[in-house]
Design an enzyme around this catalytic site. Structure first.
Site, PDB file in Angstrom:
ATOM      1  N   ARG A  26     -10.090   7.795 -10.654  1.00  0.00           N
ATOM      2  CA  ARG A  26      -9.097   6.817 -11.004  1.00  0.00           C
ATOM      3  C   ARG A  26     -10.064   5.422 -11.196  1.00  0.00           C
ATOM      4  O   ARG A  26      -9.602   4.514 -10.719  1.00  0.00           O
ATOM      5  CB  ARG A  26      -8.022   6.491 -10.148  1.00  0.00           C
ATOM      6  CG  ARG A  26      -7.128   7.871  -9.662  1.00  0.00           C
ATOM      7  CD  ARG A  26      -5.977   8.006 -10.678  1.00  0.00           C
ATOM      8  NE  ARG A  26      -4.970   8.765 -10.098  1.00  0.00           N
ATOM      9  CZ  ARG A  26      -3.830   8.220 -10.061  1.00  0.00           C
ATOM     10  NH1 ARG A  26      -3.578   6.974 -10.210  1.00  0.00           N
ATOM     11  NH2 ARG A  26      -2.903   9.107  -9.595  1.00  0.00           N
ATOM     12  N   ARG A  30      -5.838  -0.421 -11.148  1.00  0.00           N
ATOM     13  CA  ARG A  30      -5.126  -1.507 -10.588  1.00  0.00           C
ATOM     14  C   ARG A  30      -5.977  -2.393 -10.022  1.00  0.00           C
ATOM     15  O   ARG A  30      -5.759  -3.473  -9.829  1.00  0.00           O
ATOM     16  CB  ARG A  30      -3.817  -1.250 -10.146  1.00  0.00           C
ATOM     17  CG  ARG A  30      -2.821  -0.874 -11.106  1.00  0.00           C
ATOM     18  CD  ARG A  30      -1.745  -0.151 -10.445  1.00  0.00           C
ATOM     19  NE  ARG A  30      -2.201   1.035  -9.742  1.00  0.00           N
ATOM     20  CZ  ARG A  30      -1.408   1.862  -9.177  1.00  0.00           C
ATOM     21  NH1 ARG A  30       0.037   1.608  -8.969  1.00  0.00           N
ATOM     22  NH2 ARG A  30      -2.056   2.912  -8.594  1.00  0.00           N
ATOM     23  N   ARG A  39      -2.439  -4.476 -18.480  1.00  0.00           N
ATOM     24  CA  ARG A  39      -1.354  -4.052 -18.001  1.00  0.00           C
ATOM     25  C   ARG A  39      -0.190  -5.191 -17.923  1.00  0.00           C
ATOM     26  O   ARG A  39       1.197  -4.828 -18.054  1.00  0.00           O
ATOM     27  CB  ARG A  39      -1.182  -3.360 -16.545  1.00  0.00           C
ATOM     28  CG  ARG A  39      -1.814  -1.978 -16.609  1.00  0.00           C
ATOM     29  CD  ARG A  39      -0.867  -0.961 -17.089  1.00  0.00           C
ATOM     30  NE  ARG A  39      -0.044  -0.511 -15.970  1.00  0.00           N
ATOM     31  CZ  ARG A  39       1.346  -0.840 -15.901  1.00  0.00           C
ATOM     32  NH1 ARG A  39       1.909  -1.857 -16.834  1.00  0.00           N
ATOM     33  NH2 ARG A  39       1.996  -0.805 -14.788  1.00  0.00           N
ATOM     34  N   ASP A  75      -2.769  10.616 -17.994  1.00  0.00           N
ATOM     35  CA  ASP A  75      -2.312  11.013 -16.751  1.00  0.00           C
ATOM     36  C   ASP A  75      -1.893  12.430 -16.621  1.00  0.00           C
ATOM     37  O   ASP A  75      -1.759  12.915 -17.864  1.00  0.00           O
ATOM     38  CB  ASP A  75      -0.847  10.096 -16.397  1.00  0.00           C
ATOM     39  CG  ASP A  75      -0.446  10.307 -15.203  1.00  0.00           C
ATOM     40  OD1 ASP A  75      -1.163   9.509 -14.292  1.00  0.00           O
ATOM     41  OD2 ASP A  75       0.354  11.224 -14.845  1.00  0.00           O
ATOM     42  N   TYR A 152       5.562  18.442  -9.054  1.00  0.00           N
ATOM     43  CA  TYR A 152       6.380  17.268  -9.647  1.00  0.00           C
ATOM     44  C   TYR A 152       7.257  17.528 -10.531  1.00  0.00           C
ATOM     45  O   TYR A 152       8.316  17.038 -10.500  1.00  0.00           O
ATOM     46  CB  TYR A 152       5.291  16.496 -10.791  1.00  0.00           C
ATOM     47  CG  TYR A 152       4.100  15.503 -10.050  1.00  0.00           C
ATOM     48  CD1 TYR A 152       4.590  14.396  -9.384  1.00  0.00           C
ATOM     49  CD2 TYR A 152       3.002  15.982  -9.897  1.00  0.00           C
ATOM     50  CE1 TYR A 152       3.800  13.766  -8.556  1.00  0.00           C
ATOM     51  CE2 TYR A 152       2.141  15.433  -9.273  1.00  0.00           C
ATOM     52  CZ  TYR A 152       2.526  13.980  -8.560  1.00  0.00           C
ATOM     53  OH  TYR A 152       1.697  13.229  -7.852  1.00  0.00           O
TER      54      TYR A 152
HETATM   55  O1  CP3 Z   1      -9.686   8.277 -13.247  1.00  0.00           O
HETATM   56  C1  CP3 Z   1      -9.252   7.470 -14.499  1.00  0.00           C
HETATM   57  O2  CP3 Z   1      -9.685   6.283 -14.545  1.00  0.00           O
HETATM   58  C2  CP3 Z   1      -8.462   8.051 -15.377  1.00  0.00           C
HETATM   59  C3  CP3 Z   1      -6.887   7.848 -15.074  1.00  0.00           C
HETATM   60  C4  CP3 Z   1      -6.096   8.530 -14.365  1.00  0.00           C
HETATM   61  C5  CP3 Z   1      -4.877   8.208 -14.134  1.00  0.00           C
HETATM   62  N1  CP3 Z   1      -3.973   9.379 -13.404  1.00  0.00           N
HETATM   63  C6  CP3 Z   1      -4.095   6.719 -14.359  1.00  0.00           C
HETATM   64  C7  CP3 Z   1      -2.902   6.470 -13.738  1.00  0.00           C
HETATM   65  C8  CP3 Z   1      -6.034   9.958 -13.797  1.00  0.00           C
HETATM   66  C9  CP3 Z   1      -7.331  11.004 -13.760  1.00  0.00           C
HETATM   67  C10 CP3 Z   1      -4.804  10.393 -13.213  1.00  0.00           C
HETATM   68  C11 CP3 Z   1      -4.735  11.544 -12.495  1.00  0.00           C
HETATM   69  C12 CP3 Z   1      -3.454  11.830 -11.782  1.00  0.00           C
HETATM   70  N2  CP3 Z   1      -2.091  11.263 -12.266  1.00  0.00           N
HETATM   71  C13 CP3 Z   1      -3.395  12.546 -10.744  1.00  0.00           C
HETATM   72  C14 CP3 Z   1      -4.165  13.325 -10.320  1.00  0.00           C
HETATM   73  C15 CP3 Z   1      -5.251  12.713  -9.207  1.00  0.00           C
HETATM   74  C16 CP3 Z   1      -4.484  12.184  -7.865  1.00  0.00           C
HETATM   75  O3  CP3 Z   1      -4.412  10.955  -7.790  1.00  0.00           O
HETATM   76  O4  CP3 Z   1      -4.338  13.022  -6.988  1.00  0.00           O
HETATM   77  C17 CP3 Z   1      -1.977  12.494 -10.224  1.00  0.00           C
HETATM   78  C18 CP3 Z   1      -1.426  13.315  -9.224  1.00  0.00           C
HETATM   79  C19 CP3 Z   1      -1.245  11.690 -11.233  1.00  0.00           C
HETATM   80  C20 CP3 Z   1       0.145  11.326 -11.231  1.00  0.00           C
HETATM   81  C21 CP3 Z   1       0.566   9.947 -11.050  1.00  0.00           C
HETATM   82  N3  CP3 Z   1       0.396   9.081 -12.108  1.00  0.00           N
HETATM   83  C22 CP3 Z   1       1.106   9.254  -9.939  1.00  0.00           C
HETATM   84  C23 CP3 Z   1       1.389   9.784  -8.562  1.00  0.00           C
HETATM   85  C24 CP3 Z   1       1.026   7.850 -10.414  1.00  0.00           C
HETATM   86  C25 CP3 Z   1       1.907   6.926  -9.385  1.00  0.00           C
HETATM   87  C26 CP3 Z   1       1.037   6.556  -8.115  1.00  0.00           C
HETATM   88  C27 CP3 Z   1      -0.228   5.557  -8.556  1.00  0.00           C
HETATM   89  O5  CP3 Z   1      -1.218   5.851  -8.295  1.00  0.00           O
HETATM   90  O6  CP3 Z   1       0.348   4.451  -9.087  1.00  0.00           O
HETATM   91  C28 CP3 Z   1       0.430   7.733 -11.682  1.00  0.00           C
HETATM   92  C29 CP3 Z   1       0.391   6.461 -12.250  1.00  0.00           C
HETATM   93  C30 CP3 Z   1      -0.986   6.155 -12.529  1.00  0.00           C
HETATM   94  N4  CP3 Z   1      -1.725   6.919 -13.345  1.00  0.00           N
HETATM   95  C31 CP3 Z   1      -1.721   4.908 -12.452  1.00  0.00           C
HETATM   96  C32 CP3 Z   1      -2.792   5.222 -13.369  1.00  0.00           C
HETATM   97  C33 CP3 Z   1      -3.894   3.919 -13.406  1.00  0.00           C
HETATM   98  C34 CP3 Z   1      -0.928   3.535 -12.277  1.00  0.00           C
HETATM   99  C35 CP3 Z   1       0.042   3.112 -13.159  1.00  0.00           C
HETATM  100  C36 CP3 Z   1      -0.044   1.710 -13.377  1.00  0.00           C
HETATM  101  O7  CP3 Z   1      -1.107   1.263 -14.045  1.00  0.00           O
HETATM  102  O8  CP3 Z   1       0.985   0.939 -12.795  1.00  0.00           O
END
Ligand code: CP3
Length: 343
Positions: A26, A30, A39, A75, A152
């Site tokens: 990730r 943020r 964002r 995502d 999910y």
């Molecule tokens: O690593 C990177 O830079 C690539 C981007 C990336 C995102 N999501 C962007 C994201 C990757 C590799 C993911 C994978 C992802 N998404 C997973 C597997 C990894 C893990 O964390 O276990 C999962 C379970 C998700 C599902 C998901 N997406 C959730 C549960 C959430 C909300 C929780 C959170 O972290 O905010 C997201 C949103 C998300 N995906 C954000 C980002 C940058 C935050 C959204 C925002 O910008 O407000």
């Protein structure tokens, strides 16, 4: 895969490479002010659907941190749109699926997935990101693993324990296999298209696999993971990340991933021993350590590096995603320190 063998790619295949490659799960997110600025202008899903912006945040995070690999900004839940299922991202609150999937009729009524077309914006983002990356820096593509997507879809969003998903998995074979099989098929197509678009390696995120018992994992889910793995050329690094899954390592070993990505809960060497020293390992600093200070970070990094003791096949990473409240300087300190201590 590019012919130019980078430290990251060499390490995936357990070849000697110095300094130790590092990237952060990730890494575009943020905690970074450049990401926050993007964002401010667009919502999360708009960002995901915009290849130019996805490439930009991918490259910015890579450059600012000076990490050894980029990961495409996307995502794991985007893929469910191909089945006609809508997901929204609430702020705060995370993902929300308006109609959770809990019976077989819903599966039978899914839209027929057209992965190449429905997710074309991801492949476009990969092409753009690749063209902006230095030649020696690989790009990682990724997808969610079938059981994590299943969680999910059934729950309709994040959950504390995924009990509903687990209940359905264990009590309704027809439903579970139908859904897992479908998710497996579209995931293979999705990852192959990412490779075709230019991804140099692929990572499968299995964030919630750790809630399963050894026997349930073995009986129900493992064959799908093996099927996904076996769909890919052994020359493309295949990284499997199972969170909270140390009890499953003897079975995860049989997936035969090029790289096993581990969380922070277990010490690295016993994990590596169980997963097999012939495979590379990625991990496993607790992301919470990055909320502390340079001295604490340094002590933890030295602890990990001392255990690894220069064994080839080690990619430094966090044990899970970087936390949003992480100070950027701490993440940057970590990357520079790992490079300095291993060069
Ligand atoms: O690593 C990177 O830079 C690539 C981007 C990336 C995102 N999501 C962007 C994201 C990757 C590799 C993911 C994978 C992802 N998404 C997973 C597997 C990894 C893990 O964390 O276990 C999962 C379970 C998700 C599902 C998901 N997406 C959730 C549960 C959430 C909300 C929780 C959170 O972290 O905010 C997201 C949103 C998300 N995906 C954000 C980002 C940058 C935050 C959204 C925002 O910008 O407000």
């Amino acid at each position: 895969m590019s012919n130019h063998k980078t430290n990251f790619l060499k390490t995936c295949f357990s070849q000697i490479a110095r300094p130790t490659p590092i990237w952060l799960m990730r890494q575009a997110g943020r905690y970074m002010k450049e990401y926050q600025a993007v964002r401010q202008k667009v919502k999360f899903l708009e960002l995901c659907h915009n290849p130019q912006l996805c490439a930009e945040v991918t490259l910015t995070a890579r450059e600012k941190l000076a990490v050894d690999a980029a990961i495409i900004f996307a995502d794991i839940l985007l893929i469910i749109n191909t089945l006609g299922i809508e997901v929204v991202f609430k702020e705060p609150g995370g993902p929300s699926i308006l109609t959770p999937v809990r019976n077989i009729d819903q599966i039978n009524n899914f839209k027929e997935a057209d992965v190449l077309n429905d997710l074309s914006y991801v492949f476009e983002a990969i092409k753009l990101a690749k063209s902006g990356l230095p030649i020696d820096i690989p790009l990682i593509g990724f997808a969610g693993a079938p059981f994590t997507l299943f969680c999910y879809l059934v729950e309709g969003g994040s959950s504390n324990n995924y009990n509903l998903a687990k209940q359905l998995l264990l009590s309704n074979d027809e439903f579970s296999h139908k859904l897992l099989n479908l998710l497996t098929q579209i995931t293979i197509t999705y990852l192959q298209a990412q490779i075709d678009a230019g991804a140099d390696a692929i990572q499968l995120f299995d964030s919630w696999i750790g809630i399963l018992s050894y026997h349930s994992f073995q009986n129900i889910v493992l064959p799908y993971l093996q099927k996904i793995r076996n769909a890919f050329d052994r020359n493309i690094p295949f990284i499997y990340f199972g969170q909270g899954a140390s009890h499953l390592y003897p079975l995860i070993k049989s997936i035969d991933a090029t790289v096993n990505s581990i969380d922070w809960r277990m010490e690295i060497m016993p994990a590596w021993n169980t997963l097999g020293y012939d495979k590379a390992i990625q991990g496993n600093l607790d992301p919470a350590i990055l909320l502390s200070n340079y001295d604490t970070i340094k002590a933890e990094v030295i602890h990990i590096l001392n255990q690894v003791n220069n064994r080839p096949g080690f990619i430094f990473n966090l044990g899970h995603g970087i936390l949003p409240q992480t100070p950027f300087e701490n993440a940057k300190y970590l990357v520079d320190l790992v490079h300095d201590l291993t060069s």
